[in-house]
Design an enzyme around this catalytic site. Structure first.
Site, mmCIF file in Angstrom:
data_model
loop_
_atom_site.group_PDB
_atom_site.id
_atom_site.type_symbol
_atom_site.label_atom_id
_atom_site.label_comp_id
_atom_site.label_asym_id
_atom_site.label_seq_id
_atom_site.Cartn_x
_atom_site.Cartn_y
_atom_site.Cartn_z
ATOM 1 C CB VAL A 142 -8.698 -13.822 8.080
ATOM 2 C CG1 VAL A 142 -7.563 -14.728 8.531
ATOM 3 C CG2 VAL A 142 -9.409 -13.241 9.294
ATOM 4 N N GLY A 144 -6.107 -12.216 3.242
ATOM 5 C CA GLY A 144 -6.324 -11.631 1.921
ATOM 6 C C GLY A 144 -7.163 -12.469 0.992
ATOM 7 C CD GLU A 200 0.286 0.210 6.776
ATOM 8 O OE1 GLU A 200 0.074 1.432 6.897
ATOM 9 O OE2 GLU A 200 -0.607 -0.605 6.501
ATOM 10 C CE LYS A 215 -4.485 -10.136 8.586
ATOM 11 N NZ LYS A 215 -3.143 -9.983 7.945
#
Lengths: 437, 437
Positions: A142, A144, A200, A215
């Site tokens: 969660v 980073g 992405e 998260k």
């Protein structure tokens, strides 16, 4: 003799098996190489990556690790009796789930950054860790590099956290920031995010809020000592947010952010992810680009905020290595970190029972009596209005509303009724309003 | 048999001796009473305050603790062999230092919120803890309820933190906020802070930066693995900051904050506390009132920010109880938390060798040639100017400068030379400029 005792006997090296060597995995290998002495000083023991499971072991990676440590056999890494900690950075539910359950069952400790897995099969993993007396750490899953799980599990062990509210998906925050600052459409901003590597090729998991929902489930589980899965989280992505919404919001003194919100109230947990208007003076309003920021609130602590890089190889690797050091220290001392603990049987509050403020913009007939007709529907459903304003004329006529706090179910019922009115041509926008209490 | 083994044998209760029962001590007692079950669930053991040393044991306190647990004999609490953890909340160097050394020597673990003691005698305490194999936790000593020490010691164990910059004194931040928002003088704002309970009757420790310097020393010691004491910290308080400074700063797009800054560069540590102009878009600019906020920076993690209540009974008690839970878990497992570890022999960089940007406003002769004369002094000392502007005429004539980054020693030498020029009547203001790189 357990694997743990066998390996820790000399007290000089903790052996790590890595599953996955993408951006984060490579960053972990580099970090342990570059900061190895500092890490050893803090862990009290040397940390060594002895095997790395990857799809293509032959590929040149330019990593400071001998080639023969790479293998395509993840199972062999998990089953290697000389390995103390499995560090899982492959992502996705399978085969990660099966591998970690096997690792835990064999007495290994686990460090993982896998939010999707934790948010769907967390209970299975925590139970396996509990049974084996092993550690399961997941700071990197969660936000980073932002320390969040450890403060929640340890620093706030004396507090009853009752609310978490934050920006936990960097991609959508980047997209919304671009839309806000350049007047771009969502598609334009997503394309730019893809070009810069913030999104992405298939941006669905981010744009539709699945990543944030996972998260949110993990944060709610840790903060409230409950078992919340991603499917419990009410979820709306950002694809319905328009450039016009940003203009309207700005004129009202708001910005639009994708928020993850977890609330504990009367022993029921509400968890939701959706775009929301927040006042432009709110601290979250100034969180730009791919950054993350999370508020943690409780009766004793008041409001805490944690801010930083929510993704990226190096920041995320920092969180992973922080966990590896803690687990290594625990192994060295024959101790365990804070586990999931016993959990409270708290129910998830149905979305219809939550309360919120709403912003609504309708295209309407440009004639007297329409406002009265619409206001009447709000009134009958027990919703009072904080602000109403009319703009445009003829075909362009709109009516906009901000409600007082109201029950979601009552608001949705009102919406259904309004859509059926002849005077209402279209719902131009609906957004929740947060951060004003 | 050590005290630890004797008491932990049954695994059911960890016994705490409290030194001091002021605002924070009372809040700790209440928090352990109200959240006792949650705390026990997280610690794996019940936490009980068995003795409290106070000045006047007979005073009615309205606390959920039997009267006979209060004593005026702090030594007896420290020497009580049934007590596992000493929680020191009395503040000040003596008698706290002597009591904690005694407690650690007898194998007890210590949780303290005493920044003054840690910033002056930290090494003695850490050595005593190391020798006894005991824990020494101190989350509450810096930034009240904000988790900061634990993230630095544990979450960031894999990172080489190289800079800490923050607002760590709530009183001066309250005073500066009032000055900024109401145009008040420092004295007026301090009086208001005293009236509202944000400042002590003698505000010297806050206003002159002693409190912030102690916290700066602790943060630098933890972040850089060094031994920095409060006396190492360059210190300037806020008493020279004027309402005019706020007006000038606002016009330039800055606000004024009292900052604590610790930097590691080329194995030397620079530590300083002083008022500074920061851009009004900097996240620290929006930290108002008595709140604290601290940036932590490193090559891998980038920028992290931690924000919250920097003082107050309940937030600080939350930090204390988080530490008590960790120490209790450690005792239960026969383990130790992360100690000070071996420290690097890093030198403190003399203030003259640090580099900074400076804002300078001079009252000057209103005649041609003055700017050239002053600019020449800057140039001779190797300082280049980013901005120069002139305002007022006659008696009111001023010249203002913002330098590029320059060496402190060279800037101070320039200042001495400028003060001796006939054309320079007075130095109206000197402030450092931070947060622009």
């Amino acid at each position: 003799m357990s694997a743990r005792e066998a390996n820790m006997g000399d007290g000089r090296t903790v052996r790590i098996g890595l599953l996955g060597s993408g951006t984060v995995g490579a960053a972990v290998i580099r970090l342990l190489h570059e900061h190895g002495d500092d890490v050893a000083r803090r862990a009290g023991v040397h940390l060594e990556v002895v095997r790395v499971a990857v799809r293509d072991p032959g590929r040149e990676r330019g990593l400071p690790l001998p080639e023969d440590r790479f293998t395509d056999d993840a199972g062999a890494v998990v089953d290697d009796p000389t390995i103390d900690i499995i560090c899982e950075l492959m992502g996705g539910v399978e085969p990660a789930r099966g591998l970690l359950v096997r690792a835990l069952a064999s007495g290994k400790s686990v460090v993982t950054a896998n939010k999707e897995l934790l948010a769907s099969h967390g209970e299975e993993l925590f139970t396996a860790a509990e049974r084996a007396g092993s550690d399961l750490y997941f700071e990197a899953a969660v936000a980073g590099g932002i320390p969040l799980i450890r403060p929640l599990r340890e620093s706030l062990a004396g507090e009853r956290v009752d609310r978490i509210l934050g920006i936990v998906n960097g991609t959508t925050n980047f997209v919304l920031t671009q839309m806000s600052e350049h007047g771009w459409t969502g598609d334009e901003a997503v394309a730019e995010a893809q070009r810069l590597g913030f999104a992405e090729a298939d941006p669905t998991a981010d744009v539709e809020g699945y990543d944030a929902a996972a998260k949110c489930a993990i944060l709610a589980s840790v903060a409230f000592g409950a078992r919340i899965v991603a499917d419990d989280v009410y979820r709306e992505g950002i694809s319905a947010v328009t450039p016009q919404d940003f203009q309207d919001a700005a004129r009202l003194g708001y910005v639009i952010k994708l928020l993850a919100i977890a609330e504990l109230d009367d022993e029921a947990i509400a968890v939701r992810v959706h775009p929301a208007m927040i006042p432009d003076v709110h601290p979250l309003a100034s969180v730009r680009g791919a950054s993350n920021a999370v508020f943690v609130e409780g009766p004793k602590i008041g409001q805490l905020m944690f801010y930083g890089a929510g993704a990226g190889g190096d920041p995320t690797a920092t969180a992973v290595v922080g966990d590896l050091v803690s687990v290594a220290r625990n192994l060295l001392q024959g101790a365990r970190g804070p586990g999931a603990g016993s959990t409270n049987a708290r129910r998830v509050r149905p979305m219809d029972d939550t309360r919120d403020q709403y912003y609504l913009k309708l295209r309407v007939d440009d004639r007297p009596g329409v406002l009265a007709e619409i206001a009447d529907r709000f009134g009958r459903n027990g919703i009072s209005l904080e602000r109403v304003w009319q703009e445009g004329t003829g075909e362009e006529a709109t009516l906009s509303f901000i409600t007082h706090r109201a029950q979601e179910g009552a608001f949705q019922k009102t919406m259904r009724e309004l859509r059926e009115l002849d005077a209402v041509h279209a719902v131009a926008s609906v957004l929740r309003v947060e951060g004003e209490e």
